[in-house]
Write an enzyme that holds these catalytic residues in place. Structure first.
Site, PDB file in Angstrom:
ATOM      1  CG  PHE A  66     -17.185  14.165 -26.393  1.00  0.00           C
ATOM      2  CD1 PHE A  66     -17.044  15.268 -25.564  1.00  0.00           C
ATOM      3  CD2 PHE A  66     -16.253  13.152 -26.314  1.00  0.00           C
ATOM      4  CE1 PHE A  66     -15.988  15.345 -24.663  1.00  0.00           C
ATOM      5  CE2 PHE A  66     -15.191  13.221 -25.426  1.00  0.00           C
ATOM      6  CZ  PHE A  66     -15.067  14.324 -24.594  1.00  0.00           C
ATOM      7  CG  PHE A 122      -7.958  18.015 -24.099  1.00  0.00           C
ATOM      8  CD1 PHE A 122      -8.056  17.454 -25.360  1.00  0.00           C
ATOM      9  CD2 PHE A 122      -8.161  17.202 -23.004  1.00  0.00           C
ATOM     10  CE1 PHE A 122      -8.353  16.111 -25.527  1.00  0.00           C
ATOM     11  CE2 PHE A 122      -8.460  15.851 -23.157  1.00  0.00           C
ATOM     12  CZ  PHE A 122      -8.552  15.311 -24.421  1.00  0.00           C
ATOM     13  CB  THR A 123     -12.818  17.394 -23.631  1.00  0.00           C
ATOM     14  OG1 THR A 123     -11.821  16.373 -23.577  1.00  0.00           O
ATOM     15  CG2 THR A 123     -13.262  17.574 -25.074  1.00  0.00           C
ATOM     16  CE1 TYR A 183      -4.037   1.994   0.361  1.00  0.00           C
ATOM     17  CE2 TYR A 183      -2.526   3.442   1.556  1.00  0.00           C
ATOM     18  CZ  TYR A 183      -3.735   3.240   0.903  1.00  0.00           C
ATOM     19  OH  TYR A 183      -4.620   4.267   0.780  1.00  0.00           O
ATOM     20  CG  ASP A 239      -2.006  18.322 -21.286  1.00  0.00           C
ATOM     21  OD1 ASP A 239      -1.364  17.250 -21.319  1.00  0.00           O
ATOM     22  OD2 ASP A 239      -3.239  18.383 -21.435  1.00  0.00           O
ATOM     23  CE  LYS A 296      -4.851  10.292 -23.942  1.00  0.00           C
ATOM     24  NZ  LYS A 296      -5.129  11.669 -23.610  1.00  0.00           N
TER      25      LYS A 296
HETATM   26  C1  LIG Z   1      -6.188  12.472 -22.883  1.00  0.00           C
HETATM   27  C2  LIG Z   1      -5.786  13.830 -22.541  1.00  0.00           C
HETATM   28  C3  LIG Z   1      -5.986  14.357 -21.270  1.00  0.00           C
HETATM   29  C4  LIG Z   1      -6.772  13.604 -20.190  1.00  0.00           C
HETATM   30  O1  LIG Z   1      -6.143  12.446 -19.811  1.00  0.00           O
HETATM   31  P1  LIG Z   1      -6.918  11.081 -19.403  1.00  0.00           P
HETATM   32  O2  LIG Z   1      -5.780  10.150 -19.128  1.00  0.00           O
HETATM   33  O3  LIG Z   1      -7.755  10.676 -20.545  1.00  0.00           O
HETATM   34  O4  LIG Z   1      -7.708  11.376 -18.185  1.00  0.00           O
HETATM   35  C5  LIG Z   1      -5.511  15.625 -21.001  1.00  0.00           C
HETATM   36  N1  LIG Z   1      -4.897  16.354 -21.950  1.00  0.00           N
HETATM   37  C6  LIG Z   1      -4.699  15.893 -23.200  1.00  0.00           C
HETATM   38  C7  LIG Z   1      -4.013  16.745 -24.209  1.00  0.00           C
HETATM   39  C8  LIG Z   1      -5.152  14.623 -23.542  1.00  0.00           C
HETATM   40  O5  LIG Z   1      -4.988  14.182 -24.792  1.00  0.00           O
END
Ligand SMILES: *Cc1c(COP(=O)(O)O)cnc(C)c1O
Length: 470
Positions: free
Chosen positions: A461, A136-137, A84, A227, A270
């Site tokens: 979406f 970004f969303t 843990y 980011d 990613k």
């Molecule tokens: C996917 C993504 C996020 C969010 O990350 P998750 O791992 O899906 O929660 C944030 N910023 C960018 C540019 C992304 O492509």
């Protein structure tokens, strides 16, 4: 493909972008009839997010968490220390991130939005304004939930799918400075910089831009947060397009880029070649204290942040692999291969082709459909019907509604994203995808558009449902 040999091969002393790996394990995929696909799409409310994965032939929905792990990463999974507290894998991961990205302090999270929540809660106050290079969303939503308002300061070129600017992710420094003067530096907790810019088509930010941005932020005492989700890909473009970087490695460029920022958050799903994971890293000790405290509320203890020990081990190894030049050349090369096939057939795509995806310009496919008929959603549906290839809408549905007025946001870009998972599909899969897009393009005049029949409150979406207009 002569052009690709030229763009990807000669420059790197190689003959092509061909994969620097071979296949050791395979996963069967299903090919269905058009009737079966129609039924599946109806059941999914014409939303590709609601399809079952087993009903998809080639899955280009997203590059998020869909990468193939290497044999080294799978071996690492067996070394999970599932304690843990104080897992060995945490310390290895912390050391890896500090070494590769160069930040002082590290906090693990379960994925990118977990990190976005923590950084937004920590730095943003009610009434703050957060400038960024295109929204970004999930990033914007967390900024808004923390009481902030997002303001777009990306260069104008980013909104024009045909503009071939080499760094369409750049911040417009004049726009940013005007915003600072308008609202006052004290209301701007940080500038939110993303490389590459997902919603603009995976477009990179230049080193010159981040340097100038650093200087501007310093002048006003504003933090610069990154980011870093696709920064390895971003750094490939710097090496290719920016003077002085041709002889540097992606890893060297990445470290230099990050050195101009105060911290970063990461969706490790990613660039980092894992199926789940994320992190935050900062240089400011006080911000770190706050983040390390908050992580236990939302994610888990600060030595796992929602990840299993084995996930952290796979992430540490994946992070090392993600910045290897051979990997990145193949990664970008495959995306560019798809882009060049489509371009050769005069199919409208966002140019230049970005890092993780080829974006189709749905407005040009369906000029007869108004944005209220969801042209990009329609195009994603049509491609699935044609071949079982799954893509994603990035247009009016993704943009959502303005929280103040409740009206649709009408983004200028109405796109469909064909996103390539890393190390998953072969060149012949890519050929199938291109041929399917071409067949939809040839029948583009027949499209009638969609009507929304169900709309969720957040990030609509993902779960919205549609039906065809006749
Ligand atoms: C996917 C993504 C996020 C969010 O990350 P998750 O791992 O899906 O929660 C944030 N910023 C960018 C540019 C992304 O492509």
């Amino acid at each position: 493909m002569k052009t690709i040999l030229k763009t990807m091969g000669e420059q790197y002393g190689r003959r092509s972008w061909a994969e620097p790996w071979k296949i050791k394990m395979v996963e069967p995929i299903k090919v269905m009839t058009p009737q079966e696909r129609r039924k599946c799409l109806e059941d999914a409310g014409y939303n590709t997010f609601l399809l079952r994965s087993e009903d998809v032939y080639i899955d280009l929905l997203t590059d998020s968490g869909t990468s193939s792990m290497s044999d080294r990463q799978w071996a690492g999974m067996m070394l999970g220390d599932e304690a843990y507290a104080g897992s060995r894998n945490f310390y290895r991961l912390e050391e890896t991130i500090q070494r590769i990205y160069g930040y002082r302090y590290f906090v693990p999270t379960h994925q990118g939005r977990g990190a976005e929540n923590l950084i937004s809660q920590t730095l943003i106050k009610q009434g703050d304004v957060v400038p960024g290079n295109m929204y970004f969303t999930t990033t914007r939503l967390h900024q808004e939930l923390a009481g902030g308002t997002f303001r777009d300061v990306v260069i104008e070129e980013a909104h024009d799918p045909a503009n071939e600017h080499p760094f369409k992710g750049n911040v417009d420094l004049a726009k940013l400075e005007r915003l600072i003067q308008e609202v006052g530096a004290s209301r701007i907790p940080y500038v939110s910089l993303a490389g590459t810019v997902n919603m603009a088509g995976g477009q990179p930010v230049s080193m010159a831009n981040v340097k100038a941005l650093r200087a501007l932020c310093d002048r006003y005492g504003i933090r610069l947060m990154l980011d870093a989700t696709r920064m390895a890909e971003n750094c490939f473009f710097i090496r290719e397009r920016e003077h002085g970087y041709r002889d540097k490695t992606v890893a060297e460029i990445l470290k230099e880029f990050c050195s101009f920022t105060d911290g970063a958050w990461m969706s490790a799903k990613k660039d980092s070649l894992v199926n789940i994971g994320g992190w935050l890293a900062v240089n400011d000790g006080e911000v770190f204290e706050e983040l390390r405290n908050l992580v236990v509320v939302y994610e888990g203890l600060h030595t796992y942040g929602g990840m299993a020990g084995r996930d952290m081990e796979a992430l540490a190894i994946g992070t090392e692999e993600s910045v290897q030049d051979n990997h990145i050349i193949c990664r970008i090369g495959q995306v560019r291969y798809l882009g060049e096939l489509l371009e050769n057939w005069d199919i409208p795509i966002v140019k230049p082709v970005g890092g993780h995806a080829v974006f189709l310009d749905a407005r040009k496919f369906y000029p007869h459909l108004s944005q209220d008929r969801f042209p990009a959603q329609t195009l994603a549906s049509d491609i699935y019907l044609d071949s079982g290839v799954r893509s994603m809408e990035r247009g009016i549905v993704s943009a959502g509604r303005d929280p103040e007025t409740g009206h649709h946001r009408y983004p200028r870009l109405e796109l469909v994203r064909l996103t390539l998972p890393r190390r998953v599909y072969t060149q012949s899969h890519i050929d199938v995808v291109a041929e399917s897009v071409r067949s939809v393009w040839d029948r583009r005049h027949e499209a009638k558009g969609l009507e929304m029949t169900y709309e969720p409150r957040y990030l609509r979406f993902f779960q919205a449902r549609f039906k065809p207009l006749s």
